[in-house]
Write an enzyme that holds these catalytic residues in place. Structure first.
Site, PDB file in Angstrom:
ATOM      1  N   ASP A 152       2.206   2.174  -4.440  1.00 14.91           N
ATOM      2  CA  ASP A 152       2.368   2.287  -3.156  1.00 14.91           C
ATOM      3  C   ASP A 152       4.104   2.807  -2.962  1.00 14.91           C
ATOM      4  OD1 ASP A 152       2.598   3.319  -0.456  1.00 14.91           O
ATOM      5  OD2 ASP A 152       1.044   1.524  -0.376  1.00 14.91           O
TER       6      ASP A 152
ATOM      7  N   GLU B  51      -2.939   8.978  -1.067  1.00 17.00           N
ATOM      8  CA  GLU B  51      -2.589   7.724  -1.084  1.00 17.00           C
ATOM      9  C   GLU B  51      -4.082   7.918  -0.521  1.00 17.00           C
ATOM     10  OE1 GLU B  51       0.349   7.909   2.444  1.00 17.00           O
ATOM     11  OE2 GLU B  51       1.730   8.025   0.027  1.00 17.00           O
TER      12      GLU B  51
ATOM     13  N   ASP C 207      -4.709   5.955   8.299  1.00 16.78           N
ATOM     14  CA  ASP C 207      -3.574   5.351   7.851  1.00 16.78           C
ATOM     15  C   ASP C 207      -2.301   5.372   9.018  1.00 16.78           C
ATOM     16  OD1 ASP C 207      -1.129   4.043   6.570  1.00 16.78           O
ATOM     17  OD2 ASP C 207      -2.081   5.622   4.533  1.00 16.78           O
TER      18      ASP C 207
ATOM     19  N   LYS D 211      11.495   7.641   2.560  1.00 16.33           N
ATOM     20  CA  LYS D 211      10.417   8.703   1.834  1.00 16.33           C
ATOM     21  C   LYS D 211      10.451  10.002   2.845  1.00 16.33           C
ATOM     22  CE  LYS D 211       6.025   8.768   1.122  1.00 16.33           C
ATOM     23  NZ  LYS D 211       4.353   7.419   1.537  1.00 16.33           N
TER      24      LYS D 211
HETATM   25  P1  ADP Z   1       4.289   1.974   5.213  1.00 21.57           P
HETATM   26  O1  ADP Z   1       2.673   2.712   4.752  1.00 21.57           O
HETATM   27  O2  ADP Z   1       4.551   3.030   5.974  1.00 21.57           O
HETATM   28  O3  ADP Z   1       4.419   2.044   4.360  1.00 21.57           O
HETATM   29  P2  ADP Z   1       2.844  -0.248   5.847  1.00 21.57           P
HETATM   30  O4  ADP Z   1       0.842  -0.399   5.943  1.00 21.57           O
HETATM   31  O5  ADP Z   1       3.257  -1.067   5.158  1.00 21.57           O
HETATM   32  O6  ADP Z   1       3.923   1.038   6.339  1.00 21.57           O
HETATM   33  O7  ADP Z   1       2.315  -0.858   7.710  1.00 21.57           O
HETATM   34  C1  ADP Z   1       3.776  -1.224   8.771  1.00 21.57           C
HETATM   35  C2  ADP Z   1       3.528  -1.758   9.600  1.00 21.57           C
HETATM   36  O8  ADP Z   1       2.230  -2.243   9.501  1.00 21.57           O
HETATM   37  C3  ADP Z   1       4.749  -2.340  10.257  1.00 21.57           C
HETATM   38  O9  ADP Z   1       5.429  -1.141  11.974  1.00 21.57           O
HETATM   39  C4  ADP Z   1       4.170  -3.510  10.646  1.00 21.57           C
HETATM   40  O10 ADP Z   1       4.773  -4.004  11.995  1.00 21.57           O
HETATM   41  C5  ADP Z   1       2.499  -3.721  10.600  1.00 21.57           C
HETATM   42  N1  ADP Z   1       1.537  -4.553  10.557  1.00 21.57           N
HETATM   43  C6  ADP Z   1       1.853  -5.312   9.250  1.00 21.57           C
HETATM   44  N2  ADP Z   1       0.741  -6.068  10.108  1.00 21.57           N
HETATM   45  C7  ADP Z   1       0.516  -6.587  10.682  1.00 21.57           C
HETATM   46  C8  ADP Z   1      -0.090  -7.254  11.915  1.00 21.57           C
HETATM   47  N3  ADP Z   1      -0.872  -7.909  11.221  1.00 21.57           N
HETATM   48  N4  ADP Z   1      -1.109  -6.648  13.034  1.00 21.57           N
HETATM   49  C9  ADP Z   1      -0.388  -5.407  13.579  1.00 21.57           C
HETATM   50  N5  ADP Z   1       0.361  -4.493  12.890  1.00 21.57           N
HETATM   51  C10 ADP Z   1       0.388  -5.605  11.868  1.00 21.57           C
HETATM   52 MG    MG Z   2       1.276   3.920   3.418  1.00 21.69          MG
END
Ligand code: ADP
Ligand code: MG
Length: 615
Positions: free
Chosen positions: A23, A187, A211, A87
């Site tokens: 991913d 995705e 998502d 990205k």
């Molecule tokens: P991306 O797909 O954009 O790469 P992710 O799916 O990894 O991102 O999501 C990252 C986001 O998830 C960040 O804003 C992070 O603060 C939030 N996040 C991660 N864990 C938690 C949680 N326990 N509660 C709320 N938000 C969270």
């Molecule tokens: Mg993502």
């Protein structure tokens, strides 16, 4: 003969290669595999216990890179050399991103053209592909370290709305990182595969994938039938995510404490604390800490008040996606939660309420996409016989058009079965036949691709050039047989042929053809531009010659003289294969002939009018 690999860590023979799922996220990236013993997908965890690698690259002044958590720490101290959210720039030109140029703290080159963006770091320039490949290289190294074996093959995920250029850029980044990208998958498709939705061969269902990541929000509506995933609609906001929640809370605290919200360092500190608070509130009712002498506190109810408008926007997007797909909520069989921000209880509740059903949230939302990519990789490795292989075309299929150019009807990686049509026309007056040559491959000129079949569509009734409408249709059935048909729509003349496109090509040959297209990509673009300019020039020459002989009486000697001279100049430019000159001289010929062409056409129009009876 097959290859035999030895696992250096265990000393044992390793007969099958591991294909990983990746991913490549805007905020975080990670890698997953399907475990051989349990047959379950698993996100790879380093000794630090973490599966997520922040998608951030830092360059020191010598061009050395660090990726991930360490790079994230440089965001504040060395912003010009710390690249995040790359990205967003994949496959984009500056024109595409200029509305959001302020979003990037590093230098995105503004040359105001359609060419692809570059990022300047010190005195060096990097493409988004190179920067993404740094992240992929880090992921590859991590996986190799954890699994104690070399990794060369991967499945990489991209958002469902990514276009061909963005997908190709992702593929190129993989290649640059030393990964053979066996497949690029959507995705949302990966997320549903991770839950095993739609994997059964006779299953039909319609699902919504919600998502909410760090900086982006995507809602996709998918229809799954016989193991084939079709994207019915996508919606969302590429500038809405968990980071916005952090920002709202940081601003709230700054307000409460009358703090200077133009102080960058302070605001960044507040944002970091806000993210901590947000995560804490996912499982607790209350958060409290002290930063820079300020007592920062928030409870869940107040936090929810702050982020409510943001969550409401995602629900509106869900409603739009549904209506675009022509569906209503009861028609959705399953709702899958993806992205770290779906851990926020208010988000989860709002989505449940909108769709009126429980959601799939058992798997880690920030790992689920990588897990699904690993499931797809496992299927490709032939280790999973329970699930259906989603078959796709390994190479693009198309026909030869003017100047020997490849015109692709079905791009590579299209799902099978598939159908595509396009209309063509004749080049010459009274042309009664048309040769249809079918090719397979990724190069711009058909001579560099592989010819599959050729046939003639004959019996086209005599018509002026450009008038016949010849529709060419490619149909690939479930067994991979391609049926090509050509129909002249005005007369109904039809001709059909069957070909088996994959026949005779080994995986290696397919790979070589792809590699070839990569190495020649630049050259091909140049050749295509030249061929197109030449074709256009030739048409201009044809039309002009025709005009000179047909309307000789209406054109002055001076005009004929000037036209003849320019025709020669243009012919010389064509012979010299100079694209810019060809275009310039074509335009000049157009300028010279325009006055008399207009005069003649006006006269013809008047004649025509005179012939008409006015009642
Ligand atoms: P991306 O797909 O954009 O790469 P992710 O799916 O990894 O991102 O999501 C990252 C986001 O998830 C960040 O804003 C992070 O603060 C939030 N996040 C991660 N864990 C938690 C949680 N326990 N509660 C709320 N938000 C969270
Ligand atoms: Mg993502």
């Amino acid at each position: 003969m097959g290859k035999v690999a030895i696992n250096i860590a265990t000393g044992s023979l390793q007969t099958e290669e591991i294909i990983v799922g990746i991913d490549l996220g805007t905020t975080n990236s990670l890698i997953a595999i399907v475990r051989n013993d349990t047959r379950q997908p698993l996100a790879l965890r380093e000794t630090d216990g973490l599966t997520l690698v922040p998608s951030i690259v830092h360059f020191d002044e010598y061009g050395n890179t660090v990726v991930g958590t360490q790079a994230r720490e440089m965001l504040l101290t060395d912003p010009a050399r710390t690249i995040y959210s790359v990205k967003r720039l994949m496959g984009k030109s500056y024109k595409d991103v200029k509305d959001h140029a302020g979003f990037f703290a590093y230098n995105v080159i503004d040359d105001d053209t359609d060419s692809l963006v570059k990022i300047q770091i010190g005195d060096k320039f990097y493409s988004p592909i190179e920067l993404s490949s740094c992240i992929l290289r880090e992921l590859k190294a991590r996986a190799e370290h954890i699994l104690k074996t070399t990794i060369t093959k991967a499945v990489i995920t991209v958002p469902a709305y990514f276009n061909d250029a963005q997908r190709q850029a992702t593929r190129d980044a993989g290649r640059l990182a030393g990964l053979d990208v066996l497949r690029i998958i959507n995705e949302p498709t990966a997320a549903s595969l991770a839950y095993g939705i739609g994997a059964g061969s006779n299953e039909e269902s319609t699902i919504a994938v919600y998502d909410l990541g760090g900086g982006t929000f995507d809602i996709s509506i998918l229809s799954i039938s016989n193991g084939i995933f079709e994207v019915l609609s996508t919606n969302g906001d590429t500038y809405l995510g968990g980071d916005d929640m952090d920002r709202l809370l940081a601003e709230h605290w700054a307000n409460v404490h009358n703090a200077d919200n133009t102080n960058k360092l302070l605001m960044q500190q507040l944002r970091v604390t806000a993210e901590e608070a947000k995560k804490h509130l996912t499982t607790n009712a209350q958060f409290e800490t002290e930063v820079a002498g300020m007592k920062l506190q928030i409870d869940r109810a107040d936090f929810e008040k702050l982020i409510l408008p943001l969550v409401a926007r995602t629900i509106t997007a869900c409603a739009n996606a549904l209506s675009d797909a022509g569906l209503t909520t009861p028609q959705i069989d399953a709702v899958v939660m993806v992205g770290g921000s779906t851990r926020v209880p208010l988000v989860k509740e709002s989505v449940k309420q909108f769709f009126g059903k429980e959601v799939y949230d058992k798997l880690n939302p920030d790992e689920v996409v990588a897990l699904g990519a690993a499931v797809q990789a496992d299927i490709l490795a032939g280790k999973n016989t329970e699930m259906l292989l989603l078959d796709v075309t390994p190479l693009s299929l198309g026909i030869e058009t003017m100047g020997g150019l490849m015109d692709v009807l079905i791009p590579r990686n299209s799902k099978i079965p598939n159908k595509a049509s396009r209309q063509y026309t004749t080049q010459k007056d009274g042309q009664s036949g048309m040769r249809i040559s079918v090719y397979q491959g990724e190069r711009d000129l058909v001579k560099d691709n592989r010819k599959l079949a050729e046939f003639n569509l004959t019996g086209i009734p005599a018509m002026p050039a450009g008038l016949p409408k010849v529709e060419v249709t490619f149909l690939i059935d479930a067994d991979g047989i391609l049926r090509v048909s050509a129909t002249e729509l005005r007369s109904g003349v039809v001709q059909t042929i069957d070909v088996k496109p994959q026949y005779g090509l080994t995986d290696e040959e397919v790979e070589n053809m792809l590699l070839d297209s990569l190495t020649h990509a630049k050259e091909d673009i140049g050749v295509r531009a030249l061929v197109e300019a030449t074709t256009e020039a030739q048409q201009m020459l044809d039309t002009t010659e025709k005009f000179l002989s047909k309307y000789a009486d209406a054109i002055t000697d001076d005009e004929v003289q000037a036209t003849r001279t320019q025709i020669e100049v243009l012919n010389n430019a064509i012979a010299a294969r100079d694209k810019d000159k060809i275009q310039l001289e074509t335009e000049k010929l157009n300028e010279i002939s325009r006055p008399y062409a207009e005069r003649v056409m006006e006269g013809a129009l008047k004649d025509a009018m005179r012939g008409k009876k006015i009642l």
